[in-house]
Design a protein around this motif. Structure first.
Motif, PDB file in Angstrom:
ATOM      1  N   SER A   1       0.832  -1.200   0.000  1.00 22.77           N
ATOM      2  CA  SER A   1       0.000   0.000   0.000  1.00 22.77           C
ATOM      3  C   SER A   1       0.868   1.252   0.000  1.00 22.77           C
ATOM      4  O   SER A   1       0.607   2.203  -0.753  1.00 22.77           O
ATOM      5  CB  SER A   1      -0.924  -0.019   1.213  1.00 22.77           C
ATOM      6  N   ASP A   2       1.893   1.276   0.836  1.00 20.12           N
ATOM      7  CA  ASP A   2       2.800   2.423   0.887  1.00 20.12           C
ATOM      8  C   ASP A   2       3.536   2.606  -0.434  1.00 20.12           C
ATOM      9  O   ASP A   2       3.695   3.729  -0.923  1.00 20.12           O
ATOM     10  CB  ASP A   2       3.814   2.265   2.022  1.00 20.12           C
ATOM     11  N   PHE A   3       3.985   1.522  -1.013  1.00 19.44           N
ATOM     12  CA  PHE A   3       4.714   1.594  -2.275  1.00 19.44           C
ATOM     13  C   PHE A   3       3.791   2.053  -3.406  1.00 19.44           C
ATOM     14  O   PHE A   3       4.186   2.818  -4.274  1.00 19.44           O
ATOM     15  CB  PHE A   3       5.341   0.236  -2.588  1.00 19.44           C
ATOM     16  N   ALA A   4       2.549   1.610  -3.383  1.00 16.23           N
ATOM     17  CA  ALA A   4       1.592   2.006  -4.420  1.00 16.23           C
ATOM     18  C   ALA A   4       1.341   3.502  -4.388  1.00 16.23           C
ATOM     19  O   ALA A   4       1.112   4.127  -5.439  1.00 16.23           O
ATOM     20  CB  ALA A   4       0.281   1.246  -4.237  1.00 16.23           C
ATOM     21  N   ALA A   5       1.391   4.115  -3.211  1.00 11.14           N
ATOM     22  CA  ALA A   5       1.167   5.553  -3.094  1.00 11.14           C
ATOM     23  C   ALA A   5       2.240   6.354  -3.814  1.00 11.14           C
ATOM     24  O   ALA A   5       2.005   7.491  -4.234  1.00 11.14           O
ATOM     25  CB  ALA A   5       1.104   5.943  -1.624  1.00 11.14           C
ATOM     26  N   ALA A   6       3.424   5.769  -4.002  1.00  8.87           N
ATOM     27  CA  ALA A   6       4.525   6.473  -4.647  1.00  8.87           C
ATOM     28  C   ALA A   6       4.556   6.281  -6.164  1.00  8.87           C
ATOM     29  O   ALA A   6       5.379   6.884  -6.840  1.00  8.87           O
ATOM     30  CB  ALA A   6       5.856   6.004  -4.052  1.00  8.87           C
ATOM     31  N   LEU A   7       3.651   5.475  -6.702  1.00 10.84           N
ATOM     32  CA  LEU A   7       3.675   5.161  -8.127  1.00 10.84           C
ATOM     33  C   LEU A   7       2.600   5.910  -8.899  1.00 10.84           C
ATOM     34  O   LEU A   7       1.617   6.387  -8.335  1.00 10.84           O
ATOM     35  CB  LEU A   7       3.484   3.652  -8.340  1.00 10.84           C
ATOM     36  N   ASP A   8       2.796   5.980 -10.220  1.00 11.82           N
ATOM     37  CA  ASP A   8       1.796   6.581 -11.100  1.00 11.82           C
ATOM     38  C   ASP A   8       0.676   5.582 -11.361  1.00 11.82           C
ATOM     39  O   ASP A   8       0.805   4.381 -11.120  1.00 11.82           O
ATOM     40  CB  ASP A   8       2.447   7.021 -12.410  1.00 11.82           C
ATOM     41  N   THR A   9      -0.393   6.086 -11.957  1.00 12.67           N
ATOM     42  CA  THR A   9      -1.644   5.349 -12.103  1.00 12.67           C
ATOM     43  C   THR A   9      -1.549   3.922 -12.633  1.00 12.67           C
ATOM     44  O   THR A   9      -2.031   3.026 -11.970  1.00 12.67           O
ATOM     45  CB  THR A   9      -2.628   6.159 -12.961  1.00 12.67           C
ATOM     46  N   PRO A  10      -0.960   3.635 -13.796  1.00 15.03           N
ATOM     47  CA  PRO A  10      -1.059   2.245 -14.273  1.00 15.03           C
ATOM     48  C   PRO A  10      -0.378   1.253 -13.331  1.00 15.03           C
ATOM     49  O   PRO A  10      -0.889   0.169 -13.090  1.00 15.03           O
ATOM     50  CB  PRO A  10      -0.391   2.257 -15.640  1.00 15.03           C
ATOM     51  N   TYR A  11       0.751   1.648 -12.770  1.00 14.87           N
ATOM     52  CA  TYR A  11       1.477   0.744 -11.877  1.00 14.87           C
ATOM     53  C   TYR A  11       0.824   0.694 -10.502  1.00 14.87           C
ATOM     54  O   TYR A  11       0.843  -0.326  -9.822  1.00 14.87           O
ATOM     55  CB  TYR A  11       2.938   1.163 -11.760  1.00 14.87           C
ATOM     56  N   ARG A  12       0.240   1.828 -10.100  1.00 13.79           N
ATOM     57  CA  ARG A  12      -0.435   1.881  -8.811  1.00 13.79           C
ATOM     58  C   ARG A  12      -1.595   0.885  -8.774  1.00 13.79           C
ATOM     59  O   ARG A  12      -1.771   0.158  -7.803  1.00 13.79           O
ATOM     60  CB  ARG A  12      -0.957   3.288  -8.535  1.00 13.79           C
ATOM     61  N   HIS A  13      -2.373   0.843  -9.848  1.00 13.84           N
ATOM     62  CA  HIS A  13      -3.515  -0.078  -9.893  1.00 13.84           C
ATOM     63  C   HIS A  13      -3.051  -1.529  -9.795  1.00 13.84           C
ATOM     64  O   HIS A  13      -3.681  -2.340  -9.109  1.00 13.84           O
ATOM     65  CB  HIS A  13      -4.327   0.128 -11.169  1.00 13.84           C
ATOM     66  N   THR A  14      -1.958  -1.870 -10.476  1.00 12.30           N
ATOM     67  CA  THR A  14      -1.430  -3.234 -10.418  1.00 12.30           C
ATOM     68  C   THR A  14      -0.989  -3.574  -9.002  1.00 12.30           C
ATOM     69  O   THR A  14      -1.321  -4.640  -8.472  1.00 12.30           O
ATOM     70  CB  THR A  14      -0.250  -3.392 -11.387  1.00 12.30           C
ATOM     71  N   LEU A  15      -0.268  -2.650  -8.379  1.00 13.25           N
ATOM     72  CA  LEU A  15       0.227  -2.903  -7.030  1.00 13.25           C
ATOM     73  C   LEU A  15      -0.916  -2.978  -6.017  1.00 13.25           C
ATOM     74  O   LEU A  15      -0.894  -3.806  -5.106  1.00 13.25           O
ATOM     75  CB  LEU A  15       1.223  -1.814  -6.632  1.00 13.25           C
TER      76      LEU A  15
END
Length: 115
Positions: free
Chosen positions: A76-90
């Motif tokens: 969850s913490d790592f997903a907050a640092a990513l942009d949209t397409p990668y955030r959704h995957t994470l």
């Protein structure tokens, strides 16, 4: 009119490497088509990270639950640092981990309380 039949007499075992390839192919086919077949070289599991055999199921489940909860928070913490397409995957991966954590928690709840 009949089609002529090839009369190739080339053996698949003419070169020394072709026998190795044939053996490897046979092992691969046996692995997938005959999973219960015995092999000449049985693979033994690595003993590097062995869990003690006397650990109680409740303790194993509790540890698994804590590990999955930690993984869920990290994802969850790592997903907050990513942009949209990668955030959704994470976040999708995080949700799968969270569902596993819920299942382990339910298994803990279903265990009989120690007398």
């Amino acid at each position: 009119m009949l089609k002529p039949t090839p009369t190739d007499t080339t053996s698949p075992y003419e070169s020394p490497h072709s026998r190795k390839l044939h053996d490897a192919a046979e092992r691969a086919l046996d692995h997938y088509l005959c999973p219960g077949a015995t092999h000449d070289d049985p693979r033994l599991p690595s003993l590097m990270f062995v869990i003690a055999p006397n650990i109680k199921t409740e303790d194993l489940l509790a540890h698994a639950c804590e590990s999955m909860a930690s993984a869920s928070v990290m994802l969850s913490d790592f997903a907050a640092a990513l942009d949209t397409p990668y955030r959704h995957t994470l976040l999708g991966i995080q949700q799968v981990v969270m569902l596993g954590e819920l299942a382990v928690n339910r298994a803990l709840d279903n265990l009989e309380a120690p007398a």
